[in-house]
Design an enzyme around this catalytic site. Structure first.
Site, PDB file in Angstrom:
ATOM      1  N   PHE A 128      52.512  41.210  27.715  1.00  0.00           N
ATOM      2  CA  PHE A 128      53.760  40.620  27.204  1.00  0.00           C
ATOM      3  C   PHE A 128      53.745  39.126  27.481  1.00  0.00           C
ATOM      4  O   PHE A 128      53.558  38.695  28.613  1.00  0.00           O
ATOM      5  CB  PHE A 128      55.003  41.245  27.851  1.00  0.00           C
ATOM      6  CG  PHE A 128      56.273  40.700  27.257  1.00  0.00           C
ATOM      7  CD1 PHE A 128      56.732  41.166  26.023  1.00  0.00           C
ATOM      8  CD2 PHE A 128      56.984  39.685  27.884  1.00  0.00           C
ATOM      9  CE1 PHE A 128      57.881  40.634  25.442  1.00  0.00           C
ATOM     10  CE2 PHE A 128      58.133  39.151  27.305  1.00  0.00           C
ATOM     11  CZ  PHE A 128      58.584  39.638  26.087  1.00  0.00           C
ATOM     12  N   ASP A 215      49.103  34.091  32.708  1.00  0.00           N
ATOM     13  CA  ASP A 215      50.553  34.177  32.525  1.00  0.00           C
ATOM     14  C   ASP A 215      51.152  34.770  33.798  1.00  0.00           C
ATOM     15  O   ASP A 215      51.147  35.985  33.999  1.00  0.00           O
ATOM     16  CB  ASP A 215      50.867  35.041  31.299  1.00  0.00           C
ATOM     17  CG  ASP A 215      52.364  35.180  31.060  1.00  0.00           C
ATOM     18  OD1 ASP A 215      53.151  34.819  31.957  1.00  0.00           O
ATOM     19  OD2 ASP A 215      52.751  35.673  29.980  1.00  0.00           O
ATOM     20  N   LYS A 245      60.437  32.561  35.047  1.00  0.00           N
ATOM     21  CA  LYS A 245      61.357  33.488  35.712  1.00  0.00           C
ATOM     22  C   LYS A 245      61.863  33.072  37.113  1.00  0.00           C
ATOM     23  O   LYS A 245      62.950  32.540  37.229  1.00  0.00           O
ATOM     24  CB  LYS A 245      60.746  34.888  35.753  1.00  0.00           C
ATOM     25  CG  LYS A 245      60.642  35.508  34.348  1.00  0.00           C
ATOM     26  CD  LYS A 245      60.480  37.005  34.388  1.00  0.00           C
ATOM     27  CE  LYS A 245      60.741  37.635  33.030  1.00  0.00           C
ATOM     28  NZ  LYS A 245      59.563  37.840  32.202  1.00  0.00           N
TER      29      LYS A 245
HETATM   30  C1  LIG Z   1      59.332  37.473  30.812  1.00  0.00           C
HETATM   31  C2  LIG Z   1      57.949  37.147  30.489  1.00  0.00           C
HETATM   32  C3  LIG Z   1      57.643  36.214  29.485  1.00  0.00           C
HETATM   33  C4  LIG Z   1      58.695  35.592  28.589  1.00  0.00           C
HETATM   34  O1  LIG Z   1      59.561  34.770  29.297  1.00  0.00           O
HETATM   35  P1  LIG Z   1      60.908  34.229  28.587  1.00  0.00           P
HETATM   36  O2  LIG Z   1      61.491  33.326  29.618  1.00  0.00           O
HETATM   37  O3  LIG Z   1      61.744  35.422  28.278  1.00  0.00           O
HETATM   38  O4  LIG Z   1      60.495  33.521  27.366  1.00  0.00           O
HETATM   39  C5  LIG Z   1      56.319  35.887  29.293  1.00  0.00           C
HETATM   40  N1  LIG Z   1      55.339  36.436  30.029  1.00  0.00           N
HETATM   41  C6  LIG Z   1      55.597  37.345  31.000  1.00  0.00           C
HETATM   42  C7  LIG Z   1      54.472  37.904  31.804  1.00  0.00           C
HETATM   43  C8  LIG Z   1      56.895  37.740  31.256  1.00  0.00           C
HETATM   44  O5  LIG Z   1      57.147  38.645  32.203  1.00  0.00           O
END
Ligand SMILES: *Cc1c(COP(=O)(O)O)cnc(C)c1O
Length: 398
Positions: A128, A215, A245
């Protein structure tokens, strides 16, 4: 009630009006144990006094100017993040998707600098990366793609935790410029790869001069018990590191950090953000990092994580059909059956959890959770799981 809000979310029927520590109070006065931290965001819990103070005092001085001017607090935050991570430079934005967009732009421009006209980024099944067009394309979940085709070109997908697949993809795609992945897949179901996987990815990237882009939007800033997920591995540094986050404890901020070959790719005029790295968010993020350090929260997360994992094993001993995974304060309880309904059942018991990938109960508790609160979380959820299985069996018999 929410008719004028676009219905993009499947919302639970509850709204909160107050938070303190790991506790949330709804508009009717009921209390809930927040084992999700607003999805890995409010890692210091709700209404942390140091965060409240940072917001108020900075708002009283200066909130926003523009990246047309120098922002000393941005400089300070970049220095702090690079020193914690070993990366060299930071770019600030406002979300995880934007941090990943920055990484994708870096990968493409890196490709062009090597004479590759149509650069390809290797991404993973089950990943994701966000909801913008490029990041949803990178995301390894067909549900996220559906209806938004044509997707962005320049991505190829391989299985996660499979170095042979990566080796094959690299030889098959001479245009490959980068590998983008999560050190632990969060939305994908708290999937923890083999111990040597990340190091293997690093080695292949180094050999073939691909950017390793991690990520860590969910795993970063202490979530796994180290500042960053990659720090569980010795001598491993990605070329691009994406954060968001937990960095602002609820104040929106994202960051994309670079090292090695990724340094110097983006030049003046190549990228930007109106809000990114304004004085308010930087002051808050600096405070988040300071509190994690001064309260020894990384150590606390590692220690309590072990206790929680053992407690789940103890409570669920004898219960078939559950696998328990944990990495710091990322817990995944994988059930052999779909269990989405446990989110509501858990809410009814005053515990906020999430189910991802259909059958994985995910817990992302605030770092400030104490042993008693952890115990309440473990016992409440274990009871729910046991009852859930018993009900299923009853249904099957009937
Ligand atoms: C939540 C998340 C995203 C997206 O972040 P947003 O602030 O909602 O755009 C991208 N990568 C990972 C691994 C995530 O957990």
């Amino acid at each position: 009630m929410t008719d004028s809000v676009m219905p993009t979310y499947g919302r639970l029927d509850v709204a909160f009006s107050k938070g303190e520590g790991v506790w949330l109070t709804d508009t009717e006065g009921n209390k809930y144990l927040d084992a999700l931290s607003g999805i890995a965001v409010c890692n210091l819990g709700h209404s942390h006094p140091a965060i409240t103070k940072a917001i108020c005092s900075q708002a009283d001085k200066l909130i926003h100017t523009s990246n047309i001017y120098h922002i000393p607090l941005q400089q300070e935050l970049a220095e702090k993040l690079t020193s914690l991570s070993g990366m060299e430079q930071a770019f600030f934005c406002n979300s995880g998707a934007e941090a990943n967009e920055t990484a994708i732009k870096i990968a493409r421009k890196y490709g062009h600098s090597k004479g590759i006209d149509k650069p390809v980024i290797i991404v993973m099944d089950g990943s994701f990366h966000g909801r913008t067009l490029a990041t949803l394309t990178a995301t390894g979940n067909p549900k996220v793609h559906a209806g938004f085709e044509p997707l962005v070109p320049g991505f190829v997908r391989i299985p996660y935790n499979d170095l042979d697949a990566l080796r094959m993809a690299i030889s098959h795609w001479p245009e490959a410029v980068a590998v983008m992945l999560e050190p632990v897949q969060g939305e994908g179901g708290v999937k923890i790869p083999d111990a040597d996987y990340l190091a293997g990815v690093r080695e292949l990237c180094t050999q073939r001069k691909l950017l390793m882009m991690l990520d860590e939007v969910q795993t970063g800033i202490g979530r796994t018990g180290e500042w960053f997920g990659f720090q569980h591995h010795e001598n491993l540094l990605p070329d691009v590191l994406m954060l968001a986050k937990g960095l602002g404890n609820g104040i929106p901020i994202g960051a994309c950090l670079v090292a090695n070959d990724a340094v110097g790719i983006l030049e003046a005029g190549n990228h930007g953000s109106t809000f990114g790295g304004n004085p308010l968010v930087c002051q808050v993020a600096l405070t988040v990092l300071r509190v994690i350090e001064s309260a020894n929260l990384l150590q606390h997360v590692s220690q309590l994580s072990e206790q929680i994992t053992k407690a789940f094993q103890h409570e669920l001993a004898g219960q078939e059909g559950v696998k328990i995974r944990s990495c710091g304060f990322m817990f995944g309880l994988e059930l052999e059956i779909e269990c989405g309904e446990l989110v509501q059942k858990s809410l009814d018991k005053g515990l906020l959890v999430n189910v991802t990938a259909g059958n994985v109960i995910r817990l992302l508790p605030p770092f400030i959770m104490n042993t008693d609160e952890a115990n309440t979380m473990v016992v409440t959820l274990s009871e729910l799981i046991k009852t859930f299985f018993a009900e299923q069996e009853h249904e099957n018999v009937a």
